[in-house]
Motif scaffolding. Structure first.
Motif, short mmCIF file in Angstrom:
data_model
loop_
_atom_site.label_atom_id
_atom_site.label_comp_id
_atom_site.label_asym_id
_atom_site.label_seq_id
_atom_site.Cartn_x
_atom_site.Cartn_y
_atom_site.Cartn_z
N ALA A 41 50.06 9.69 -32.11
CA ALA A 41 51.02 8.61 -32.28
C ALA A 41 50.65 7.78 -33.49
CB ALA A 41 51.04 7.74 -31.03
N PRO A 42 51.63 7.32 -34.26
CA PRO A 42 51.34 6.50 -35.43
C PRO A 42 50.70 5.19 -35.04
CG PRO A 42 53.68 6.50 -34.96
CD PRO A 42 53.07 7.52 -34.08
N SER A 43 49.84 4.65 -35.91
CA SER A 43 49.17 3.39 -35.66
C SER A 43 50.19 2.28 -35.47
CB SER A 43 48.26 3.06 -36.85
OG SER A 43 47.89 1.70 -36.84
N ARG A 44 50.01 1.51 -34.38
CA ARG A 44 50.93 0.41 -34.12
C ARG A 44 50.85 -0.64 -35.22
NH1 ARG A 44 53.18 -0.70 -29.06
NH2 ARG A 44 52.95 0.98 -27.54
N LYS A 45 49.67 -0.85 -35.76
CA LYS A 45 49.50 -1.85 -36.81
C LYS A 45 50.25 -1.43 -38.07
CE LYS A 45 46.04 -4.22 -39.64
NZ LYS A 45 44.59 -4.37 -39.95
N ILE A 46 50.11 -0.16 -38.46
CA ILE A 46 50.81 0.33 -39.65
C ILE A 46 52.32 0.27 -39.44
CG2 ILE A 46 51.28 2.37 -41.05
CD1 ILE A 46 48.37 3.15 -40.75
N MET A 47 52.77 0.69 -38.25
CA MET A 47 54.20 0.69 -37.97
C MET A 47 54.75 -0.74 -37.97
SD MET A 47 55.12 3.74 -37.93
CE MET A 47 56.80 3.30 -37.56
N ALA A 48 53.96 -1.68 -37.47
CA ALA A 48 54.41 -3.08 -37.47
C ALA A 48 54.54 -3.60 -38.90
CB ALA A 48 53.43 -3.94 -36.68
N GLU A 49 53.59 -3.23 -39.76
CA GLU A 49 53.65 -3.65 -41.17
C GLU A 49 54.86 -3.05 -41.87
OE1 GLU A 49 49.97 -2.43 -42.87
OE2 GLU A 49 48.80 -4.07 -42.00
N LEU A 50 55.12 -1.79 -41.61
CA LEU A 50 56.28 -1.13 -42.24
C LEU A 50 57.59 -1.70 -41.71
CD1 LEU A 50 55.08 2.60 -42.26
CD2 LEU A 50 55.07 0.97 -44.14
N ALA A 51 57.62 -2.03 -40.43
CA ALA A 51 58.84 -2.59 -39.84
C ALA A 51 59.15 -3.96 -40.46
CB ALA A 51 58.67 -2.72 -38.33
N ARG A 52 58.12 -4.76 -40.70
CA ARG A 52 58.33 -6.07 -41.31
C ARG A 52 58.81 -5.94 -42.76
NH1 ARG A 52 53.63 -7.44 -38.28
NH2 ARG A 52 52.29 -6.93 -40.05
N ALA A 53 58.37 -4.88 -43.43
CA ALA A 53 58.74 -4.66 -44.83
C ALA A 53 60.12 -4.04 -44.98
CB ALA A 53 57.71 -3.78 -45.51
N ALA A 54 60.64 -3.48 -43.91
CA ALA A 54 61.93 -2.78 -43.97
C ALA A 54 63.08 -3.78 -44.06
CB ALA A 54 62.11 -1.89 -42.74
N SER A 55 64.18 -3.33 -44.66
CA SER A 55 65.40 -4.13 -44.74
C SER A 55 66.46 -3.42 -43.92
CB SER A 55 65.86 -4.26 -46.19
OG SER A 55 67.07 -4.96 -46.29
N GLY A 56 66.93 -4.09 -42.86
CA GLY A 56 67.87 -3.44 -41.97
C GLY A 56 67.27 -2.22 -41.31
N GLY A 57 65.95 -2.24 -41.16
CA GLY A 57 65.25 -1.10 -40.56
C GLY A 57 64.96 0.01 -41.54
N LEU A 58 65.41 -0.12 -42.79
CA LEU A 58 65.26 0.94 -43.79
C LEU A 58 64.09 0.65 -44.72
CD1 LEU A 58 69.03 1.39 -44.61
CD2 LEU A 58 67.61 2.93 -43.25
#
Length: 267
Positions: free
Chosen positions: A2-19
């Motif tokens: 499973a992908p790291s929750r920390k990395i996924m949280a960082e990417l989610a915050r950086a996303a625009s409209g989820g993208l």
């Protein structure tokens, strides 16, 4: 794994409209774009991301069920990423501005980018795309969609686009309904409509504008006169998608091949 929750949280915050784009991910992760692309590919295979196109991913919620179809948070934001330079227009803009009560499944996009297909389905979202010259991108508005501004045709430009290409708004009958709704709204602004027509209408569009205005807005003499002055030679069909000719309007140089409700005038 499973992908790291920390990395996924960082990417989610950086996303625009989820993208999330590869360059944006590289910036967040502090790596090269090549390394970011490799990592995003791994995350996609691990179920943390869904690929919209090469270099563009949707960050999936951590609680997302594996195997379920990924759906974009906002079709407009996705369109802006996929088909730039573009604007949201046609029936989708008409729905947005409450010019029509008709509901369409696909999101209508006007793009100046080369496109092979007119219909595409990305992230379980249907798009109808038309290609235009780059200069047709001028004169649009924009609205906030979450944290991102997305270009969209305003009320007047949407009507003018429909006059040029009736199929963009679902045909002339829908266009006539838009005329009525627009006239009855508090946003009705004949000067703005005239400006958009002068900037973007064709000779055929002016013919449709004049014909519809005489029947639906008989008191708007300025619009009718503008249309009459800018009409061109030749005969067109009021609705190009209807094969029958209907009745000839010599005044406007068109075949009235669909029925429009409104006051009758001499042809």
């Amino acid at each position: 794994m499973a992908p790291s929750r920390k990395i996924m949280a960082e990417l989610a915050r950086a996303a625009s409209g989820g993208l999330l784009t590869v360059p944006r991910a590289a910036e967040v992760l502090g790596v090269s774009t090549h390394e970011a692309a490799v990592r995003l590919g791994r995350l996609e295979r691990g179920g943390g991301l869904a690929r919209a196109r090469r270099g563009l991913y949707l960050v999936l919620p951590i609680e997302a069920t594996p195997g379920n179809a990924a759906i974009a948070e906002d079709a407009w934001v996705l369109a802006a990423e996929l088909f730039a330079p573009c604007y949201i227009g046609g029936w989708t803009a008409a729905e947005h501005w409450a010019l029509t009560e008709q509901l369409f499944r696909s999101t209508f996009v006007v793009s100046a980018a080369p496109r092979r297909r007119q219909s595409e389905n990305r992230l379980s979202t249907e798009f109808q795309i038309v290609r235009v010259r780059p200069d047709r991108m001028k004169g649009t508005s924009s609205v906030w969609r979450g944290g991102q501004r997305v270009a969209v045709s305003d009320r007047e430009r949407t009507i003018v686009d429909g006059l040029v290409h009736p199929q963009w708004v679902g045909g002339v009958r829908h266009l006539a309904e838009m005329f009525t709704t627009y006239r009855e709204s508090k946003e009705f602004d004949p000067k703005k409509l005239a400006a958009q027509a002068e900037g973007h209408a064709t000779g055929s569009a002016f013919k449709r504008l004049g014909y519809l205005a005489e029947r639906l807005w008989p008191n708007e003499k300025t619009i009718i006169d503008l249309a009459y002055e800018n009409r061109t030679k030749g005969i067109i069909r009021l609705d190009p998608s209807v094969t029958s000719r209907g009745k000839m309007s010599k005044r406007w140089g068109l075949w009235a091949n669909v029925t429009i409700d409104g006051a009758a005038v001499d042809s």
